[in-house]
Write an enzyme that holds these catalytic residues in place. Structure first.
Site, short mmCIF file in Angstrom:
data_model
loop_
_atom_site.label_atom_id
_atom_site.label_comp_id
_atom_site.label_asym_id
_atom_site.label_seq_id
_atom_site.Cartn_x
_atom_site.Cartn_y
_atom_site.Cartn_z
N CYS A 162 -15.03 -19.05 -20.58
CA CYS A 162 -15.74 -18.66 -19.35
C CYS A 162 -15.67 -17.13 -19.18
O CYS A 162 -14.60 -16.55 -19.28
CB CYS A 162 -15.09 -19.35 -18.15
N CYS A 189 -15.77 -21.68 -14.56
CA CYS A 189 -16.64 -21.56 -13.38
C CYS A 189 -17.71 -22.64 -13.35
O CYS A 189 -18.31 -22.93 -12.33
CB CYS A 189 -17.28 -20.17 -13.33
N GLU A 198 1.94 -18.93 -17.35
CA GLU A 198 2.17 -20.36 -17.55
C GLU A 198 2.96 -20.84 -16.34
O GLU A 198 4.15 -20.56 -16.23
CB GLU A 198 2.99 -20.51 -18.84
N CYS A 205 -19.78 -21.26 -19.96
CA CYS A 205 -19.39 -22.59 -19.49
C CYS A 205 -20.48 -23.62 -19.78
O CYS A 205 -20.19 -24.79 -20.03
CB CYS A 205 -19.10 -22.57 -17.99
N THR A 219 3.49 -14.60 -25.53
CA THR A 219 2.45 -13.63 -25.18
C THR A 219 2.95 -12.67 -24.08
O THR A 219 2.57 -11.50 -24.06
CB THR A 219 1.16 -14.35 -24.75
N ARG A 223 11.05 -23.09 -25.27
CA ARG A 223 10.49 -22.65 -23.99
C ARG A 223 11.60 -22.53 -22.97
O ARG A 223 12.37 -23.47 -22.76
CB ARG A 223 9.47 -23.67 -23.51
N CYS A 260 -0.14 -23.16 -20.74
CA CYS A 260 -0.48 -22.43 -21.98
C CYS A 260 -0.07 -23.22 -23.22
O CYS A 260 -0.90 -23.76 -23.92
CB CYS A 260 0.13 -21.03 -22.01
P1 NAD Z 1 7.29 -18.25 -30.88
O1 NAD Z 1 7.95 -16.93 -30.98
O2 NAD Z 1 7.89 -19.29 -30.01
O3 NAD Z 1 7.13 -18.90 -32.34
C1 NAD Z 1 6.73 -18.21 -33.48
C2 NAD Z 1 7.40 -18.88 -34.69
O4 NAD Z 1 6.88 -18.29 -35.88
C3 NAD Z 1 8.92 -18.70 -34.71
O5 NAD Z 1 9.55 -19.94 -34.87
C4 NAD Z 1 9.14 -17.77 -35.90
O6 NAD Z 1 10.38 -18.02 -36.55
C5 NAD Z 1 7.96 -18.12 -36.79
N1 NAD Z 1 7.58 -17.07 -37.73
C6 NAD Z 1 7.49 -15.75 -37.48
N2 NAD Z 1 7.11 -15.10 -38.61
C7 NAD Z 1 6.93 -16.05 -39.57
C8 NAD Z 1 6.54 -16.00 -40.93
N3 NAD Z 1 6.25 -14.85 -41.54
N4 NAD Z 1 6.47 -17.16 -41.62
C9 NAD Z 1 6.77 -18.33 -40.99
N5 NAD Z 1 7.17 -18.44 -39.71
C10 NAD Z 1 7.25 -17.30 -39.01
O7 NAD Z 1 5.79 -17.95 -30.44
P2 NAD Z 1 4.74 -19.00 -29.79
O8 NAD Z 1 4.91 -19.01 -28.32
O9 NAD Z 1 4.80 -20.27 -30.54
O10 NAD Z 1 3.37 -18.23 -30.09
C11 NAD Z 1 2.85 -18.16 -31.40
C12 NAD Z 1 1.64 -17.25 -31.44
O11 NAD Z 1 0.58 -17.83 -30.69
C13 NAD Z 1 1.87 -15.88 -30.82
O12 NAD Z 1 1.20 -14.92 -31.62
C14 NAD Z 1 1.22 -15.99 -29.45
O13 NAD Z 1 0.82 -14.74 -28.95
C15 NAD Z 1 0.04 -16.86 -29.80
N6 NAD Z 1 -0.62 -17.56 -28.68
C16 NAD Z 1 -1.95 -17.75 -28.79
C17 NAD Z 1 -2.62 -18.44 -27.83
C18 NAD Z 1 -4.09 -18.68 -27.96
O14 NAD Z 1 -4.70 -19.19 -26.99
N7 NAD Z 1 -4.71 -18.39 -29.09
C19 NAD Z 1 -1.94 -18.94 -26.72
C20 NAD Z 1 -0.57 -18.73 -26.63
C21 NAD Z 1 0.09 -18.05 -27.63
O1 DAO Z 2 -13.01 -14.23 -23.11
O2 DAO Z 2 -12.91 -12.39 -24.20
C1 DAO Z 2 -12.37 -13.38 -23.73
C2 DAO Z 2 -10.88 -13.48 -23.94
C3 DAO Z 2 -10.23 -14.61 -23.29
C4 DAO Z 2 -8.75 -14.52 -23.42
C5 DAO Z 2 -8.23 -15.40 -24.48
C6 DAO Z 2 -6.80 -15.21 -24.67
C7 DAO Z 2 -6.25 -16.07 -25.76
C8 DAO Z 2 -5.08 -15.59 -26.43
C9 DAO Z 2 -4.04 -14.95 -25.57
C10 DAO Z 2 -2.78 -15.64 -25.59
C11 DAO Z 2 -2.65 -16.57 -24.46
C12 DAO Z 2 -1.37 -16.74 -23.88
ZN ZN Z 3 -17.87 -19.80 -16.71
#
Ligand code: NAD
Ligand code: DAO
Ligand code: ZN
Length: 371
Positions: A106, A92, A63, A98, A42, A365, A170
């Site tokens: 939150c 909060c 993170e 919450c 991200t 990571r 994260c």
């Molecule tokens: P990363 O880059 O470490 O891993 C992504 C993986 O997806 C890689 O291994 C890549 O080879 C694979 N990939 C890419 N395109 C592909 C495809 N078409 N088919 C199959 N595999 C494919 O990323 P990450 O840190 O694991 O993050 C993954 C996603 O999660 C990102 O979009 C990130 O922004 C999101 N994320 C969301 C939250 C949340 O709270 N919802 C939190 C953190 C990260």
């Molecule tokens: O409350 O409207 C909201 C948004 C909260 C932020 C959520 C972020 C989740 C995904 C971002 C990737 C995190 C590293």
């Molecule tokens: Zn709250």
């Protein structure tokens, strides 16, 4: 006071390491000396310019783990010397969100956090010339010191190693939480995980914890296979090696479709495939990946009419101040693993290498350890 920070000066440019001014904590705020920070996809998403909410100049990083060094007026839940993990999703315990049992989002500081400032509307960071630098996701862990609202810090046990547990801020919580809090996967389930990176591997780890019988991992990068197997993946699929359409292939592999599927790629075509390989009648697909600005998802509505559900999750549905200390305990008690996923440890001045490794698909990571 002065601190050292890796500053995102503009989209597409490497971070610039520089001394910056950081103001002391105001009412309800806490200054933290960071000991370690992880580099998550991200941060790269924002730095690249793909994030629709990306702001510059800013100190990225969300993170981390560190130690409380100074308290603002009225802070009661923390003391100097406490070990903490910053929370980009605060808790909060008072707002409408919450108090609602179905969400962890939150909203008490959402608006100012989204603008890159503290709840009073100002930034604590500036250049040595006095130009403001914005906060990022309320955390800014790419600086040696940062300031956060008290409600955005989880107090953790003091014996947990910073360089490992920063990942709980994260990736670990998002992946495991998506399985346990959002999907609530049952023992014996079949699951498909798209994307075996820093998040997807933790989804796999969560599925193993939940007692899933079949854990299919899908990734275009063959190098991700070994680590995913180590964390519990039972079947690996490289879409580029599948003859014909991926969805029927996965439906067949999971004997009619998966009970649960997870997108951890951020690719909207993958999100569609994840929904469509979920089992007719009951399959649930969880979107974790964050798609680029302007992207939209689509499917035929009949996919939903016939019983598949499409859902999403942020921070794994975790309430940070409550759940993060528990996840730290799971790590310390050996219930979950973190260290094998930390493939690279870097110095602050080498932080851009962590971004290069991530873009090249060579790391899971990278963690920066502050000396
Ligand atoms: P990363 O880059 O470490 O891993 C992504 C993986 O997806 C890689 O291994 C890549 O080879 C694979 N990939 C890419 N395109 C592909 C495809 N078409 N088919 C199959 N595999 C494919 O990323 P990450 O840190 O694991 O993050 C993954 C996603 O999660 C990102 O979009 C990130 O922004 C999101 N994320 C969301 C939250 C949340 O709270 N919802 C939190 C953190 C990260
Ligand atoms: O409350 O409207 C909201 C948004 C909260 C932020 C959520 C972020 C989740 C995904 C971002 C990737 C995190 C590293
Ligand atoms: Zn709250």
């Amino acid at each position: 006071m002065r601190t050292r920070a890796a500053v995102a000066v503009r989209a597409g440019a490497p971070l610039e390491l520089m001394d910056v001014e950081i103001g002391g904590p105001r009412a309800g705020e806490v200054m933290v000396e960071l000991k370690a920070t992880g580099i998550c996809h991200t941060d790269e998403f924002t730095l690249s310019g793909a994030d629709p909410e990306g702001l510059f100049p800013a100190i990225l990083g969300h993170e981390g783990a560190g130690v409380v060094v100074e308290l603002g007026e009225g802070v009661t839940s923390l003391a100097a010397g406490d070990h903490v993990i910053p929370l980009y999703t605060p808790e909060c315990r008072q707002c409408e969100y919450c108090l609602h049992p179905k969400t962890n989002l939150c909203q008490s500081i959402r608006e100012t956090q989204g603008r890159g400032v503290m709840p009073d509307g100002t930034s604590r960071f500036s250049t040595l010339d006095g130009d403001p630098i914005l906060h990022y996701m309320g955390c800014s862990t790419f600086a040696r010191h940062t300031v956060l609202p008290e409600i955005a810090l989880a107090k953790i046990r003091p014996d947990a190693p910073f360089a490992s547990v920063c990942y709980i801020g994260c990736g670990v919580t998002t992946g495991i939480g998506a399985v346990i809090n959002t999907a609530k996967v049952e023992i014996g389930s079949r699951a498909v995980v798209f994307g075996l990176g820093g998040i997807g591997l933790n989804v796999i780890q969560g599925l193993r914890l939940a007692g899933a019988d079949q854990i299919v991992g899908v990734d275009l990068n063959e190098d991700k296979r070994a680590m995913a197997e180590r964390f519990g993946m039972t079947d690996f699929v490289n879409p580029s090696e599948v003859d014909g359409d991926l969805v029927p292939y996965l439906v067949n592999l999971t004997k009619g479709g998966a009970d649960y599927t997870f997108d951890a790629t951020g690719n909207v075509e993958v999100m569609r495939a994840a929904l469509e390989c979920a089992h007719k009648g009951w399959g649930e697909s969880i979107v974790i990946g964050v798609a680029p600005a302007g992207a939209e998802i689509s499917t035929r509505p009949f996919q939903l009419v016939t019983g598949r559900s499409w859902r999403g999750t942020a921070f794994g549905g975790a309430r940070g101040r409550t759940d993060v200390p528990r996840i730290v305990d799971w790590y310390m008690d050996g219930k979950i693993e973190i260290d094998p996923m930390i493939t690279h440890t870097l110095r602050h001045e080498d932080i851009n290498e962590g971004f290069d490794l991530l873009r090249a698909g060579k790391s899971i990571r990278s963690v920066v350890v502050y000396d």
